[in-house]
Structures are given as C-alpha cells and as structure tokens.
Design an enzyme around this catalytic site. Structure first.
Site: not given
Ligand code: 3HC
Length: 292
Positions: A119, A152
C-alpha cells in the site's frame, strides 16, 4: 495470457482475503505462509467470512465447499512455481519483499506475472529484486477484501502493457472494480486518504472536537461508512503511521507528516482494533469507547 492458477504469498488479513476472492472467482489458489499455524489461522478467517456469505444467501453451502476445495496452502515458496499470477501480501518491509521475489523469480516459470499488494512501498523499488521487471505490477486491495469493490492496478514505467491488461482483466474477473494507477507514493487512494486521516488527528489535537464528534461529523455529515478515528483503528495506527512516513519521505509535504499524537499511540503499542486499543477501546467490539 490466461490466468488459471493464482499464488498468494502471505495469509494474514490481506493475503487471506485475496486468496478467498480468487477462489470465489473460480481460480485454483495456492497460498504460502511461513508456518502451518499461520496458514491455519488465515484459513479459519476465510471459513468465517464464507460462512457470513452463506448466512446471507449470497453463497450456497455447496459453493462454499467448492471454494474451499480450490484453496490449498504451503509453507514453501517454491511450490508456487507453476502459478500464472502470484500476488504478494507479506509485511510492508522492503527487504522481506525483495527476499520473497528473489526466491520466486528463480523458482517460477518465465511467464509468471508478479504482483505486490503493497500500500505504500514503490512497486519499482520492489521489482528491482527480479529479472522480470516488465511482468511486475501493483495490485492493491482494500480491507476487508471480500467486501471492498476497489482494486488499484499499478503500472510502472517498465510494465509491459499486455501484462498490465491481463492483470486488469483478472481484477475484473474477481468481481472488483479496478482503477488504473501509476507507481507514485500512495497510488490514488492512500494519497488522498492518508492526509485526511492525519488531518483528523490534527483537528483533535487542536481542539476542534472530541473523537466521537469528529467521527460522527464525517460519518453522518458526509455519508462515510466510518468516521476517521474508527477507520484509523480499523486500518491500524501502525500501518497508517508507516504509510505516512513513506509518503512524507517521497513528497516532503506537511500533509503527509504524522501528527505527534499518532506517533505517541504507535510508540505505546496502541495500534487500534488489532491490539484492542487505539483511539477507541475495543474490549466490547460492538460498543467501542473513546480512549482520549
Ligand atoms: N467477509 C464477509 N462478510 C463480512 C466481512 C468479511 N470479511 N466483514 C464484515 N462482513 C459482513 C458483516 O458480517 C455484516 O453482515 P450483516 O449485515 O449480516 O450484519 C456486513 O458485512 C456489514 O458489516 P458490519 O455490520 O460490521 O459493518 P458495516 O455495515 O459498517 O460494513 C464495512 C463494514 C464494509 C467494513 C464498512 O464499514 C466500510 O466500508 N468501512 C470502510 C472500510 C474502508 O474504508 N476500507 C479501506 C481501508 S483503507 C485500505 O484498506 C488501504 C490500505 O492500504 C490502508
């Protein structure tokens, strides 16, 4: 060139997610970790994630079994020699990555394509360890890999355009939305995301608002799925600090400079969700409490 067999190096949070989405897309996928215990841990995570998809009805129980059957593990890097594409997701350490790719370069067939999920490190700097610079790209996934749509696809000044298109199509075949990025510090997303996260810490340091109020501000006022401090805890304070330092080194601009508070939390070992404590205390993951 057709990608049939995928190799993944590293079965941590990112590697296991990448292996999972490759197997879900129908690819035979071989994952390498340094120990059987780490492989088992990664595969348990994959199983849990697939179970969530089964629960939601997006994957059938039969499909889950088929996906798991397409996945295998090894502790020997050389076992990846027949893979058409190898995606590296080991720790963000240039020396470790060089060592990994040097070994793969001598073991693999000449047309194997190499990709790094880094990253923050320069793809050009990583590929220098191989004798196949034209067949080397960046393939940067987002956490949690099974849910996040973006990848990306990073090209360097020496990437063969045909290799790049092959990898781009591979990313599409995973059901992801790939974007074309060049090999500059932070690519596209972290170049914009990291200064925003650092600015949130500065805003807190300067008294603009509390951790919870800043988080709610961005979550409810801008429609972000997580506020900046929750996202910092989710990505890892250590990871963000590390990326920021590399980007500061590349651009020498204040917006990439780590605020003192972030550095202090990292020095204290408060890395976020993975250590149980960062800007929030995660002892009750459904109800995190601000620590500051
Ligand atoms: N596999 C399958 N399902 C999953 C999962 C996984 N790994 N993780 C979570 N889920 C499911 C949960 O069980 C939940 O199911 P439900 O609706 O039946 O309860 C559903 O996905 C939604 O999860 P949560 O209820 O825990 O929470 P959210 O609705 O907030 O969704 C999220 C989770 C998709 C992570 C959302 O919060 C999100 O998009 N967050 C931002 C993440 C982000 O910005 N990521 C990028 C980070 S930067 C990066 O990675 C780059 C690096 O270089 C730093």
């Amino acid at each position: 060139m057709e990608i049939k067999k995928v190799g993944v190096v590293g079965c941590g949070l990112m590697g296991s997610g990448i292996a999972q989405v490759a197997a879900m897309a129908g690819y035979d996928t071989l994952v390498r970790e340094v120990s059987q215990a780490l492989l088992d841990k990664g595969f348990t995570g994959i199983d849990k994630s697939l179970a969530k998809f089964v629960e939601k009805g997006t994957v059938s129980a039969d499909d889950k079994r088929a996906i798991i059957n397409r996945l295998s593990g090894t502790t020997h890097l050389e076992d990846l020699k027949d893979c058409d594409l190898i995606i590296e997701a080991v720790t963000e350490n240039l020396e470790t990555k060089h060592l990994t790719f040097r070994t793969l370069d001598s073991a693999c067939k000449p047309d194997t394509i190499f990709a790094s999920n880094t990253s923050s490190l320069s793809i050009t700097e990583i590929l220098a360890a191989t004798k196949r610079p034209q067949r080397f790209v960046g393939l940067h996934f987002f956490n949690p890999v099974p849910l996040m749509k973006l990848v990306e696809v990073v090209r360097t000044v020496v990437t063969d355009p045909a290799v790049y298109e092959t990898v781009f199509k591979f990313a599409e075949s995973l059901g992801k939305v790939p974007v074309r990025a060049r090999d500059t510090g932070g690519f596209i997303v972290n170049r914009l995301l990291v200064p925003y996260l650092l600015d949130a810490v500065r805003a807190y340091e300067e008294g603009a608002g509390s951790i919870v109020d800043i988080d709610n501000g961005m979550k409810l006022g801008c429609g972000y799925p997580m506020g900046p401090f929750t996202l910092l805890d989710f990505v890892g304070l250590d990871t963000t600090y590390y990326i920021a330092n590399i980007m500061f080194d590349e651009f020498k601009e204040k917006r990439f400079a780590s605020p003192p508070l972030l550095k202090r939390l990292v020095l204290a070992g408060h890395f976020g969700k993975k250590t149980g404590r960062g800007f929030y205390d995660w002892s009750d993951p459904k109800n995190p409490k601000p620590t500051l």
